[in-house]
Design a protein around this motif. Structure first.
Motif, PDB file in Angstrom:
ATOM      1  N   ASN A  67       0.806  -1.220   0.000  1.00 35.11           N
ATOM      2  CA  ASN A  67       0.000   0.000   0.000  1.00 35.11           C
ATOM      3  C   ASN A  67       0.842   1.275   0.000  1.00 35.11           C
ATOM      4  OD1 ASN A  67      -2.962  -1.006   0.407  1.00 35.11           O
ATOM      5  ND2 ASN A  67      -1.728  -2.246   1.810  1.00 35.11           N
ATOM      6  N   GLU A  68       2.186   1.087  -0.075  1.00 36.49           N
ATOM      7  CA  GLU A  68       3.119   2.215  -0.148  1.00 36.49           C
ATOM      8  C   GLU A  68       2.916   3.198   1.009  1.00 36.49           C
ATOM      9  OE1 GLU A  68       3.306   3.930  -4.055  1.00 36.49           O
ATOM     10  OE2 GLU A  68       2.982   1.992  -5.026  1.00 36.49           O
ATOM     11  N   VAL A  69       2.835   2.624   2.205  1.00 37.14           N
ATOM     12  CA  VAL A  69       2.701   3.434   3.416  1.00 37.14           C
ATOM     13  C   VAL A  69       3.718   2.933   4.437  1.00 37.14           C
ATOM     14  CG1 VAL A  69       0.251   3.908   3.028  1.00 37.14           C
ATOM     15  CG2 VAL A  69       0.928   1.917   4.403  1.00 37.14           C
ATOM     16  N   SER A  70       3.890   3.674   5.509  1.00 34.22           N
ATOM     17  CA  SER A  70       4.771   3.224   6.579  1.00 34.22           C
ATOM     18  C   SER A  70       4.106   2.088   7.349  1.00 34.22           C
ATOM     19  CB  SER A  70       5.087   4.377   7.529  1.00 34.22           C
ATOM     20  OG  SER A  70       3.913   4.763   8.223  1.00 34.22           O
ATOM     21  N   VAL A  71       4.913   1.348   8.085  1.00 34.55           N
ATOM     22  CA  VAL A  71       4.380   0.252   8.892  1.00 34.55           C
ATOM     23  C   VAL A  71       3.332   0.771   9.879  1.00 34.55           C
ATOM     24  CG1 VAL A  71       4.974  -1.424  10.690  1.00 34.55           C
ATOM     25  CG2 VAL A  71       6.432  -1.198   8.657  1.00 34.55           C
ATOM     26  N   GLU A  72       3.583   1.953  10.438  1.00 35.83           N
ATOM     27  CA  GLU A  72       2.661   2.533  11.420  1.00 35.83           C
ATOM     28  C   GLU A  72       1.325   2.916  10.796  1.00 35.83           C
ATOM     29  OE1 GLU A  72       6.722   2.621  12.678  1.00 35.83           O
ATOM     30  OE2 GLU A  72       5.788   3.554  10.917  1.00 35.83           O
ATOM     31  N   ALA A  73       1.309   3.177   9.500  1.00 32.02           N
ATOM     32  CA  ALA A  73       0.085   3.632   8.831  1.00 32.02           C
ATOM     33  C   ALA A  73      -0.763   2.490   8.279  1.00 32.02           C
ATOM     34  CB  ALA A  73       0.440   4.594   7.697  1.00 32.02           C
ATOM     35  N   VAL A  74      -0.307   1.252   8.419  1.00 34.53           N
ATOM     36  CA  VAL A  74      -1.077   0.106   7.912  1.00 34.53           C
ATOM     37  C   VAL A  74      -2.360  -0.051   8.719  1.00 34.53           C
ATOM     38  CG1 VAL A  74      -1.078  -2.407   7.670  1.00 34.53           C
ATOM     39  CG2 VAL A  74       0.958  -1.103   7.058  1.00 34.53           C
ATOM     40  N   THR A  75      -3.481  -0.194   8.024  1.00 33.91           N
ATOM     41  CA  THR A  75      -4.763  -0.368   8.706  1.00 33.91           C
ATOM     42  C   THR A  75      -4.969  -1.830   9.071  1.00 33.91           C
ATOM     43  OG1 THR A  75      -6.021  -0.785   6.676  1.00 33.91           O
ATOM     44  CG2 THR A  75      -5.710   1.528   7.329  1.00 33.91           C
ATOM     45  N   SER A  76      -5.887  -2.070   9.981  1.00 38.06           N
ATOM     46  CA  SER A  76      -6.162  -3.446  10.395  1.00 38.06           C
ATOM     47  C   SER A  76      -6.708  -4.268   9.232  1.00 38.06           C
ATOM     48  CB  SER A  76      -7.146  -3.461  11.567  1.00 38.06           C
ATOM     49  OG  SER A  76      -8.360  -2.835  11.196  1.00 38.06           O
ATOM     50  N   LYS A  77      -7.473  -3.634   8.344  1.00 40.68           N
ATOM     51  CA  LYS A  77      -8.031  -4.336   7.188  1.00 40.68           C
ATOM     52  C   LYS A  77      -6.927  -4.746   6.222  1.00 40.68           C
ATOM     53  CE  LYS A  77     -11.382  -3.853   3.422  1.00 40.68           C
ATOM     54  NZ  LYS A  77     -12.386  -2.950   2.779  1.00 40.68           N
ATOM     55  N   GLN A  78      -5.988  -3.839   5.971  1.00 35.77           N
ATOM     56  CA  GLN A  78      -4.863  -4.154   5.087  1.00 35.77           C
ATOM     57  C   GLN A  78      -4.021  -5.283   5.667  1.00 35.77           C
ATOM     58  OE1 GLN A  78      -3.117  -0.250   5.037  1.00 35.77           O
ATOM     59  NE2 GLN A  78      -4.199   0.392   3.173  1.00 35.77           N
ATOM     60  N   ARG A  79      -3.771  -5.197   6.952  1.00 36.67           N
ATOM     61  CA  ARG A  79      -2.954  -6.210   7.617  1.00 36.67           C
ATOM     62  C   ARG A  79      -3.650  -7.565   7.618  1.00 36.67           C
ATOM     63  NH1 ARG A  79      -2.396  -8.423  12.747  1.00 36.67           N
ATOM     64  NH2 ARG A  79      -0.249  -8.794  13.445  1.00 36.67           N
ATOM     65  N   ARG A  80      -4.949  -7.567   7.913  1.00 34.63           N
ATOM     66  CA  ARG A  80      -5.701  -8.823   7.992  1.00 34.63           C
ATOM     67  C   ARG A  80      -5.750  -9.530   6.643  1.00 34.63           C
ATOM     68  NH1 ARG A  80      -9.611  -6.850  10.306  1.00 34.63           N
ATOM     69  NH2 ARG A  80     -11.022  -6.471   8.539  1.00 34.63           N
ATOM     70  N   ARG A  81      -5.904  -8.757   5.560  1.00 28.69           N
ATOM     71  CA  ARG A  81      -5.970  -9.335   4.223  1.00 28.69           C
ATOM     72  C   ARG A  81      -4.657 -10.063   3.897  1.00 28.69           C
ATOM     73  NH1 ARG A  81      -7.866  -5.155   1.726  1.00 28.69           N
ATOM     74  NH2 ARG A  81      -5.846  -4.250   1.167  1.00 28.69           N
ATOM     75  N   VAL A  82      -3.540  -9.437   4.221  1.00 25.72           N
ATOM     76  CA  VAL A  82      -2.245 -10.064   3.952  1.00 25.72           C
ATOM     77  C   VAL A  82      -2.005 -11.231   4.904  1.00 25.72           C
ATOM     78  CG1 VAL A  82       0.249  -9.703   3.916  1.00 25.72           C
ATOM     79  CG2 VAL A  82      -1.273  -7.924   3.042  1.00 25.72           C
ATOM     80  N   TYR A  83      -2.358 -11.050   6.162  1.00 23.50           N
ATOM     81  CA  TYR A  83      -2.152 -12.094   7.161  1.00 23.50           C
ATOM     82  C   TYR A  83      -2.867 -13.385   6.757  1.00 23.50           C
ATOM     83  CZ  TYR A  83      -2.367 -14.640  11.577  1.00 23.50           C
ATOM     84  OH  TYR A  83      -2.268 -15.609  12.544  1.00 23.50           O
ATOM     85  N   ASN A  84      -4.126 -13.266   6.337  1.00 24.23           N
ATOM     86  CA  ASN A  84      -4.898 -14.444   5.944  1.00 24.23           C
ATOM     87  C   ASN A  84      -4.254 -15.156   4.759  1.00 24.23           C
ATOM     88  OD1 ASN A  84      -6.771 -14.037   7.973  1.00 24.23           O
ATOM     89  ND2 ASN A  84      -8.185 -12.894   6.674  1.00 24.23           N
ATOM     90  N   ALA A  85      -3.774 -14.375   3.776  1.00 28.02           N
ATOM     91  CA  ALA A  85      -3.130 -14.980   2.608  1.00 28.02           C
ATOM     92  C   ALA A  85      -1.828 -15.676   2.992  1.00 28.02           C
ATOM     93  CB  ALA A  85      -2.876 -13.915   1.542  1.00 28.02           C
ATOM     94  N   LEU A  86      -1.058 -15.055   3.882  1.00 31.00           N
ATOM     95  CA  LEU A  86       0.183 -15.677   4.337  1.00 31.00           C
ATOM     96  C   LEU A  86      -0.100 -16.973   5.083  1.00 31.00           C
ATOM     97  CD1 LEU A  86       2.270 -12.659   5.718  1.00 31.00           C
ATOM     98  CD2 LEU A  86       2.649 -13.905   3.597  1.00 31.00           C
ATOM     99  N   GLN A  87      -1.048 -16.907   5.986  1.00 34.49           N
ATOM    100  CA  GLN A  87      -1.350 -18.054   6.838  1.00 34.49           C
ATOM    101  C   GLN A  87      -1.904 -19.222   6.042  1.00 34.49           C
ATOM    102  OE1 GLN A  87      -4.659 -17.650   9.556  1.00 34.49           O
ATOM    103  NE2 GLN A  87      -3.472 -18.561  11.209  1.00 34.49           N
ATOM    104  N   GLN A  88      -2.781 -18.927   5.086  1.00 32.46           N
ATOM    105  CA  GLN A  88      -3.471 -19.996   4.373  1.00 32.46           C
ATOM    106  C   GLN A  88      -2.708 -20.517   3.153  1.00 32.46           C
ATOM    107  OE1 GLN A  88      -7.327 -18.317   3.473  1.00 32.46           O
ATOM    108  NE2 GLN A  88      -7.761 -17.897   5.635  1.00 32.46           N
ATOM    109  N   THR A  89      -1.886 -19.655   2.539  1.00 34.21           N
ATOM    110  CA  THR A  89      -1.278 -20.048   1.263  1.00 34.21           C
ATOM    111  C   THR A  89       0.238 -19.892   1.222  1.00 34.21           C
ATOM    112  OG1 THR A  89      -3.296 -19.393   0.104  1.00 34.21           O
ATOM    113  CG2 THR A  89      -1.298 -19.653  -1.233  1.00 34.21           C
ATOM    114  N   HIS A  90       0.706 -18.665   1.404  1.00 38.27           N
ATOM    115  CA  HIS A  90       2.099 -18.371   1.065  1.00 38.27           C
ATOM    116  C   HIS A  90       3.122 -18.996   2.005  1.00 38.27           C
ATOM    117  CE1 HIS A  90       0.460 -15.894  -1.986  1.00 38.27           C
ATOM    118  NE2 HIS A  90      -0.058 -15.008  -1.152  1.00 38.27           N
TER     119      HIS A  90
END
Length: 199
Positions: A67-90
């Motif tokens: 999302n081209e933002v700082s780590v501090e600026a990541v929203t919970s929705k952005q984080r959750r979307r990536v987290y789920n993909a990492l956990q389930q697939t990557h």
């Protein structure tokens, strides 16, 4: 997101012959790993880490890059979307190839991750591959040696040692530049992934 004690699932392996960890990852497996940006981002972050990384922290960093933002600026929705993909697939796919090891929620690279480097040289559109550069340099060097040996034109006044010194210096400088350039364009070579370094 689950509790901190939640373990990452290990994905099923329907075709063991294609994912034989004892033999190490195949070329096709490595290309499969590298074709996905999130997996590349995960490897980038893990290469820069000095210790195992919690999958939640890994997701946050990847979301920041995406999302081209700082780590501090990541929203919970952005984080959750990536987290789920990492956990389930990557992460399970990276683990299947033996590139990472997973201990509960912590992920770290294995020694086999070094196999990825030979596939990661980035050549910008305006540049030429180093193999072509060295071929051209060898051609120029041989030409200099030939005209020096044949005493052609102004090169006839040069001692033979000068041609050899020219070649040695040219190749040493080129090798140093090649090493630096390649290192900068590998995953983990610098703080940002290769595709974000032009910003």
């Amino acid at each position: 997101m689950g509790a901190a004690s939640q373990q990452l699932p290990r994905s099923s392996d329907p075709e063991p012959s294609e994912w034989d960890r004892s033999e190490g990852p195949t070329r096709d497996q490595l290309f499969h790993v590298l074709r996905n940006q999130r997996r590349r981002f995960a490897i980038q972050h893990l290469k820069r880490a000095s210790e195992p990384v919690d999958v939640g922290d890994l997701a946050t960093q990847i979301a920041a890059w995406e999302n081209e933002v700082s780590v501090e600026a990541v929203t919970s929705k952005q984080r959750r979307r990536v987290y789920n993909a990492l956990q389930q697939t990557h992460v399970p796919e990276l683990e299947q190839t033996g590139i990472v090891e997973v201990d509960r929620r912590e992920v770290e690279l294995t020694e086999r991750a070094a196999d990825l480097d030979i596939y990661l040289e980035v050549v910008p559109g305006e540049d030429i591959p180093w193999s072509e550069y060295y071929l051209a340099l060898a051609g120029v060097g041989l030409s200099v040696v030939a005209v020096t040996w044949l005493n052609v034109g102004p090169f006839g006044t040069l001692p033979d040692i000068a041609a050899g010194a020219f070649l040695a210096v040219a190749f040493v400088l080129s090798a140093g530049a090649n090493y630096y350039y390649q290192h900068e364009n590998l995953l983990g070579g610098t703080e940002k992934p290769p595709e974000l370094r032009g910003e």
